[in-house]
Design a protein around this motif. Structure first.
Motif, PDB file in Angstrom:
ATOM      1  N   LYS A   1       0.783  -1.196   0.065  1.00 30.99           N
ATOM      2  CA  LYS A   1       0.127   0.028  -0.005  1.00 30.99           C
ATOM      3  C   LYS A   1       0.877   1.301   0.101  1.00 30.99           C
ATOM      4  O   LYS A   1       0.325   2.414  -0.013  1.00 30.99           O
ATOM      5  N   ILE A   2       1.975   1.148   0.221  1.00 30.64           N
ATOM      6  CA  ILE A   2       2.961   2.250   0.281  1.00 30.64           C
ATOM      7  C   ILE A   2       2.892   2.957  -0.967  1.00 30.64           C
ATOM      8  O   ILE A   2       3.077   2.250  -2.229  1.00 30.64           O
TER       9      ILE A   2
ATOM     10  N   VAL B   1      10.611   7.674  -1.874  1.00 33.97           N
ATOM     11  CA  VAL B   1      10.100   7.756  -0.287  1.00 33.97           C
ATOM     12  C   VAL B   1      11.199   8.419   0.548  1.00 33.97           C
ATOM     13  O   VAL B   1      10.992   9.104   1.222  1.00 33.97           O
ATOM     14  N   ARG B   2      12.307   7.459   0.605  1.00 34.13           N
ATOM     15  CA  ARG B   2      13.369   7.674   1.126  1.00 34.13           C
ATOM     16  C   ARG B   2      14.076   9.192   0.803  1.00 34.13           C
ATOM     17  O   ARG B   2      14.626   9.969   1.651  1.00 34.13           O
ATOM     18  N   GLY B   3      14.022   9.495  -0.682  1.00 28.02           N
ATOM     19  CA  GLY B   3      14.419  10.727  -1.114  1.00 28.02           C
ATOM     20  C   GLY B   3      15.902  10.741  -1.299  1.00 28.02           C
ATOM     21  O   GLY B   3      16.478  11.787  -1.170  1.00 28.02           O
TER      22      GLY B   3
ATOM     23  N   LYS C   1      13.037  -3.252   6.545  1.00 31.41           N
ATOM     24  CA  LYS C   1      13.415  -2.339   7.606  1.00 31.41           C
ATOM     25  C   LYS C   1      12.944  -1.206   7.393  1.00 31.41           C
ATOM     26  O   LYS C   1      12.330  -0.636   8.479  1.00 31.41           O
ATOM     27  N   GLU C   2      13.057  -0.499   6.293  1.00 31.37           N
ATOM     28  CA  GLU C   2      12.772   0.888   6.255  1.00 31.37           C
ATOM     29  C   GLU C   2      11.391   1.046   6.065  1.00 31.37           C
ATOM     30  O   GLU C   2      10.442   2.147   6.446  1.00 31.37           O
ATOM     31  N   GLY C   3      10.565   0.161   5.400  1.00 31.75           N
ATOM     32  CA  GLY C   3       8.993   0.317   5.026  1.00 31.75           C
ATOM     33  C   GLY C   3       8.525   0.072   6.359  1.00 31.75           C
ATOM     34  O   GLY C   3       7.236   0.643   6.489  1.00 31.75           O
ATOM     35  N   LYS C   4       8.908  -0.888   7.261  1.00 36.26           N
ATOM     36  CA  LYS C   4       8.373  -1.097   8.468  1.00 36.26           C
ATOM     37  C   LYS C   4       8.274   0.126   9.257  1.00 36.26           C
ATOM     38  O   LYS C   4       7.191   0.533   9.917  1.00 36.26           O
ATOM     39  N   LYS C   5       9.284   0.929   9.194  1.00 40.78           N
ATOM     40  CA  LYS C   5       9.511   2.240   9.995  1.00 40.78           C
ATOM     41  C   LYS C   5       8.626   3.367   9.587  1.00 40.78           C
ATOM     42  O   LYS C   5       8.020   4.113  10.260  1.00 40.78           O
ATOM     43  N   TYR C   6       8.418   3.157   8.078  1.00 40.12           N
ATOM     44  CA  TYR C   6       7.754   4.414   7.302  1.00 40.12           C
ATOM     45  C   TYR C   6       6.340   3.935   7.761  1.00 40.12           C
ATOM     46  O   TYR C   6       5.465   4.968   7.938  1.00 40.12           O
ATOM     47  N   ILE C   7       5.911   2.738   7.553  1.00 37.08           N
ATOM     48  CA  ILE C   7       4.450   2.428   7.967  1.00 37.08           C
ATOM     49  C   ILE C   7       4.048   2.648   9.121  1.00 37.08           C
ATOM     50  O   ILE C   7       2.803   3.239   9.651  1.00 37.08           O
ATOM     51  N   LYS C   8       5.099   2.822  10.307  1.00 36.23           N
ATOM     52  CA  LYS C   8       4.724   2.955  11.704  1.00 36.23           C
ATOM     53  C   LYS C   8       4.558   4.369  11.877  1.00 36.23           C
ATOM     54  O   LYS C   8       3.514   4.965  12.583  1.00 36.23           O
ATOM     55  N   ASP C   9       5.500   5.149  10.992  1.00 36.11           N
ATOM     56  CA  ASP C   9       5.549   6.595  11.252  1.00 36.11           C
ATOM     57  C   ASP C   9       3.959   7.238  10.566  1.00 36.11           C
ATOM     58  O   ASP C   9       3.465   8.259  11.152  1.00 36.11           O
ATOM     59  N   GLU C  10       3.688   6.577   9.530  1.00 35.31           N
ATOM     60  CA  GLU C  10       2.542   7.147   8.894  1.00 35.31           C
ATOM     61  C   GLU C  10       1.222   7.026   9.783  1.00 35.31           C
ATOM     62  O   GLU C  10       0.319   7.753   9.762  1.00 35.31           O
ATOM     63  N   SER C  11       1.172   5.540  10.510  1.00 32.51           N
ATOM     64  CA  SER C  11      -0.021   5.425  11.198  1.00 32.51           C
ATOM     65  C   SER C  11      -0.117   6.184  12.554  1.00 32.51           C
ATOM     66  O   SER C  11      -0.989   6.390  13.072  1.00 32.51           O
ATOM     67  N   GLU C  12       0.994   6.859  12.792  1.00 28.79           N
ATOM     68  CA  GLU C  12       1.060   7.794  13.985  1.00 28.79           C
ATOM     69  C   GLU C  12       0.780   9.164  13.670  1.00 28.79           C
ATOM     70  O   GLU C  12       0.563   9.951  14.807  1.00 28.79           O
ATOM     71  N   LEU C  13       0.742   9.643  12.715  1.00 32.65           N
ATOM     72  CA  LEU C  13       0.471  11.071  12.202  1.00 32.65           C
ATOM     73  C   LEU C  13      -1.008  11.070  12.308  1.00 32.65           C
ATOM     74  O   LEU C  13      -1.998  10.485  12.254  1.00 32.65           O
TER      75      LEU C  13
END
Length: 505
Positions: free
Chosen positions: A73-74, A159-161, A493-505
């Motif tokens: 879904k990213i 995404v990571r830019g 590793k980065e995808g998991k962190k990105y999904i977690k950060d997005e869910s906390e917004l």
């Protein structure tokens, strides 16, 4: 204009210098260098062949997980960003960047290489398996390398830019600071080295067929200088295209698709084997689906046929070497699409177009054999020259001259579109930093356009050197597979962190 200080000499000069040294060794001492490389290849393919098969099947399974899990879904880019290209244009660039003109060569003749193998006799009939194995070798597992890495690179760029468009940058989440040190440099040097070796290998496969087509059309000798002329013309086409930027690449990819499918439609409609092509293709697809896991894990531990070692492991290696450039380009053009769309898009556009090519062209020539219209196997046994066999197959079609024209234009277009993407990736690779929306300077593009064609031209004069370089490509796949695993681990590793950060917004 980008500063010369921003050019990375390690990924620009060192790999090419290594290739040149190897070429000199091949020419000066072909027997000794060939013997050493053959021993290394034999060790990797025979003693460690299971490694390649495990990596291949694992990457395919990972691609399915990535597509249908939360990672799928990213979106590559902003949350509501729209795709940069239409579906057809994007799909055309995905397919043509992943395959060069060798698909036309192998589509027409690959079943011939398997027809007399004891492995085929063991499995069943030539009719059932000679049409199935090519679909396996050009099917889900090879395209899974592209699909998975395209998603990983797209995530890295959009995404990571990341401002470093390098193989090593994709493993930064795992390597950390080592990315900027020796391990990272070695990964980048290995990547460009594999890219150059893979480029020369690809040109060696199909260029002789293109040379024969041109010599037949114009009734001239198809010797060395004609082959060089064809390579130069191809270079001019993709150089002009790549200097125009993505507009030129997009245009050429679309043209390539139109000409490619025109060839397939002509053979299907006017070859007189339409029913056989459809029925054999349908059966081959069913056979592949039923036996996919069996074929993917077949190791031949008693070495009764050596088929997995001689063919399957060779193909997985060859595709892994090409993973340096093609998936990088696929990821770069996928901004605005989700990870799921990238993975499935590679399968839908890439895999389906590949299958159609093999089903139409391969089953046409197989149909000629089984229906007694042309003794294809007899011609191959008599001369051992697949290029002459293909010419004989084309002669059975109405207006063969027209077919040769379409074939030649299609092959040049395939070469040009594939090497457009390689040139863009290699050019970006040459900079220490470059944003994902930037392109390399025209001078750097020109440098790589010429560089990529020089090696195949030089190796035309050394047949043994070309054979050895193909072996180098296979050997290079061994460490490349390790890098592929690290890239996928970094994505998770980065995808998991990105999904977690997005869910906390």
């Amino acid at each position: 204009m980008k500063s010369l200080k921003n050019i990375d000499p390690a990924t620009t000069a060192i790999p090419f210098a290594i290739i040149l040294v190897l070429c000199l060794l091949f020419v000066i001492s072909p027997e000794a260098s060939g013997s050493v490389l053959s021993d290394i290849r034999s060790f990797l393919g025979d003693e460690l062949g299971l490694y390649y098969l495990v990596v291949g099947l694992s990457v395919f399974l990972v691609s399915m997980y990535i597509a249908f899990s939360r990672y799928g879904k990213i979106r590559l880019g902003g949350p509501n960003e729209k795709p940069a290209y239409s579906g057809f244009t994007w799909g055309a660039m995905m397919f043509t960047s992943g395959l060069a003109a060798d698909i036309l060569f192998y589509s027409l003749c690959e079943w011939i290489l398997y027809a007399n193998e004891s492995y085929i006799t063991e499995l069943g009939s030539v009719q059932d398996w000679a049409s199935t194995i090519p679909l396996f070798h050009w099917g889900p597992i090879p395209w899974s390398f592209y699909a998975t890495l395209a998603a990983c690179f797209g995530f890295m760029l959009h995404v990571r830019g990341c401002k470093k468009q390098k193989y090593s940058e994709a493993v930064r989440p795992v390597l950390g600071e080592l990315t900027d040190r020796l391990p990272g440099k070695l990964i980048d040097i290995l990547a460009v080295f594999a890219l150059l070796a893979g480029t020369a290998t690809t040109f060696s496969l199909a260029t002789p067929l293109l040379s024969k087509a041109v010599s037949r059309l114009f009734n001239i000798d198809g010797g060395t200088w004609l082959t060089i002329l064809i390579l130069v013309i191809t270079c001019l086409v993709y150089t002009v295209s790549v200097l125009k930027g993505m507009k030129g690449v997009k245009f050429l990819a679309e043209i390539c698709m139109y000409v490619f499918f025109a060839l397939l439609i002509y053979v299907f409609l006017f070859g007189g084997e339409a029913r056989y092509i459809l029925e054999t293709g349908f059966s081959a697809l069913g056979n592949l689906c039923q036996n996919f896991l069996f074929l993917s894990t077949r190791t031949d531990p008693l070495r009764e046929s050596m088929f997995p070692q001689n063919w399957t492991i060779f193909y997985w290696s060859y595709w892994m070497v090409w993973c340096v450039a093609s998936p990088f380009f696929m990821g770069s053009i996928s901004r605005g699409r989700t990870v799921k769309q990238v993975v499935l898009g590679a399968y839908i556009f890439g895999l389906s177009s590949t299958f159609i090519s093999f089903i139409v062209l391969g089953n046409y020539s197989l149909g000629l054999e089984v229906h007694g219209r042309l003794d294809v196997m007899g011609l191959y046994a008599a001369g051992g020259d697949l290029y002459n066999v293909i010419m004989a197959v084309i002669d059975t079609l109405p207006i063969p001259e027209l077919v040769l024209i379409i074939l030649a234009v299609s092959m040049i277009a395939f070469y040009a579109t594939s090497f457009d993407s390689i040139t863009l990736v290699a050019s970006a690779y040459s900079y220490r930093e470059i944003a994902d929306d930037e392109e390399a300077s025209p001078g750097m593009k020109l440098f790589w356009s010429i560089l990529l064609i020089m090696l195949p031209i030089a190796l035309i004069f050394s047949e043994s050197g070309m054979s050895n370089l193909q072996t180098v490509s296979i050997i290079a796949a061994f460490p490349i597979a390790v890098v592929i695993i690290l890239i996928i681990a970094s994505f998770f590793k980065e995808g998991k962190k990105y999904i977690k950060d997005e869910s906390e917004l």
